[in-house]
Design an enzyme around this catalytic site. Structure first.
Site, mmCIF file in Angstrom:
data_model
loop_
_atom_site.group_PDB
_atom_site.id
_atom_site.type_symbol
_atom_site.label_atom_id
_atom_site.label_comp_id
_atom_site.label_asym_id
_atom_site.label_seq_id
_atom_site.Cartn_x
_atom_site.Cartn_y
_atom_site.Cartn_z
ATOM 1 N N ASP A 48 -9.596 6.176 -1.973
ATOM 2 C CA ASP A 48 -8.236 6.846 -2.841
ATOM 3 C C ASP A 48 -8.881 7.495 -3.676
ATOM 4 O OD1 ASP A 48 -8.945 4.509 -3.945
ATOM 5 O OD2 ASP A 48 -6.842 4.266 -5.180
ATOM 6 N N TYR A 51 -6.253 5.984 4.835
ATOM 7 C CA TYR A 51 -6.641 5.249 3.610
ATOM 8 C C TYR A 51 -5.886 3.809 3.747
ATOM 9 C CZ TYR A 51 -5.469 2.275 -0.957
ATOM 10 O OH TYR A 51 -4.839 0.924 -1.542
ATOM 11 N N GLU A 102 0.442 -0.906 -0.094
ATOM 12 C CA GLU A 102 -0.200 0.128 0.513
ATOM 13 C C GLU A 102 0.762 1.445 -0.450
ATOM 14 O OE1 GLU A 102 -2.883 0.229 -0.594
ATOM 15 O OE2 GLU A 102 -3.238 -1.778 -0.395
#
Length: 367
Positions: A144, A126, A43
């Site tokens: 996102d 996020y 991520e």
DNA sequence: AACCCGGGGAA
DNA sequence: TTCCCAGGGTT
């Protein structure tokens, strides 16, 4: 924690998107593993970065730092070096710090709640939602750029998605529509959907499995959404760069530990748009270190490098240095007399260091 | 809220 | 060229 939603409230498109995902999902190394550390790394590496660009970095990273313990024990230099070329280097530094917190404060186990996750360095709303939903299948949203774009179209939202209002409005919508039986798959389905069909420009609506639920598609406004405020223009900075040698050694400068490309190595440079102005500045700069500079006026490389808000127009020249100290002084002796942010380095050792963006491309001009 | 922080692929 | 990408931190 997201709001609860009943099956009756769930929009029709949610299940259709999951069905599409089951058939079309990308095969990615961190998927289906259930390892929160791997998902976390993926991520962070993916932030503002396309998947294809970060993939090789991810594989290399996992070789170097396969566990939270391995990363926690690594030095900042090792970590940033492994990030070299990816950009946004604070991500690497913060990821290391965040992982160190997990090892020292959470027994090496990535936390399972949003508040703890978001308290970690480099983890925002996020990333916290992404890790919690994908690793632990917790009902958390991960809003996102893809999600903002998709929801702006699905629900015909005209607010600026980069502003607080639009982002808050869409986050509320995602919380309402999140399917609590498959939150991780749902969040990932939005990523894959957003990168292949509901793309920023010219979305492929005729191939879209949920176009019948899309308000923008019905209104013919898919090309106008999402709304994004235009960014400020970047300023241009002319630079004269010197590939300057003392024998087989090149003189390098370490950038300050704040600001752009912090703590990375570069060739000595001056803010100037032509040779003579740059030569003059470099002579002053290196003269203060104890060197006499002879710079060749033949430009060996012209290079433009664009950052988010800055543009470097670099003109590169080669030169030689003469040490003003006693003739007998050796490289090692001279080295000790230089400030900490300068060093003399032979070309063969270049690969050991982290280069400041475009300066890495200039190393190929050295012998 | 505005600004800072990289690099690269795509149109 | 311009856009913008699996964003977060700082001020």
């Amino acid at each position: 924690m997201s709001k609860t939603n009943t099956a009756a409230q769930e929009p029709k498109w949610v299940q259709r998107l999951l069905d599409w995902y089951d058939v079309n999902k990308r095969d990615l190394p961190w998927r289906g593993v259930g390892d929160p550390y791997k998902i976390w790394v993926s991520e962070v590496m993916s932030q503002q970065t396309r998947i294809e660009a970060m993939k090789p970095y991810y594989d290399n990273w996992m070789q170097l730092f396969p566990t939270v313990e391995a990363l926690a024990e690594a030095s900042e230099d090792e970590v940033v070096h492994a990030w070299q070329g990816l950009g946004y280097y604070s991500r690497a530094r913060n990821l290391r710090l965040g992982v160190q917190e997990v090892v020292s404060n959470y027994g090496g186990v990535v936390p399972m709640d949003r508040k703890s996750m978001e308290s970690l360095k480099g983890v925002g709303a996020y990333t916290a939602g992404a890790v919690l939903s994908m690793a632990y299948n917790l009902p958390e949203v991960a809003v996102d750029g893809n999600v903002l774009r998709i929801y702006a179209r699905l629900y015909n939202i005209n607010d600026d998605i980069l502003g607080a209002v639009g982002k808050k409005k869409i986050t509320a919508l995602v919380e309402e529509t999140l399917p609590h039986d498959r939150p991780g798959d749902f969040n990932q389905s939005l990523m894959d959907f957003g990168s292949s069909l509901c793309i920023p420009k010219s979305p492929r609506c005729s191939d879209c499995p949920i176009n019948s639920s899309c308000e923008a598609y019905a209104n013919g406004t898919t090309a106008d959404l999402p709304v994004r405020i235009k960014k400020t223009k970047s300023i241009t900075i002319p630079l004269v760069v010197g590939l300057v040698q003392l024998g087989d050694y090149y003189l390098l400068h370490k950038r300050p530990n704040t600001g752009l490309l912090r703590s990375m190595w570069e060739f000595p440079s001056a803010e100037a748009s032509d040779f003579s102005a740059g030569e003059s500045q470099l002579k002053d700069l290196l003269g203060a270190l104890g060197f006499e500079l002879k710079l060749d006026s033949t430009m060996v490389r012209e290079l433009t490098h664009v950052f988010s808000h800055r543009k470097w127009e670099m003109k590169t020249y080669q030169g030689t240095l003469i040490w003003r100290g006693s003739d007998a002084e050796q490289i090692a002796a001279i080295q000790t007399k230089l400030p900490a942010d300068y060093m003399l380095l032979p070309r063969l050792e270049f690969a050991t260091y982290t280069w400041a963006g475009p300066h890495g491309k200039l190393t190929e001009l050295c012998k």
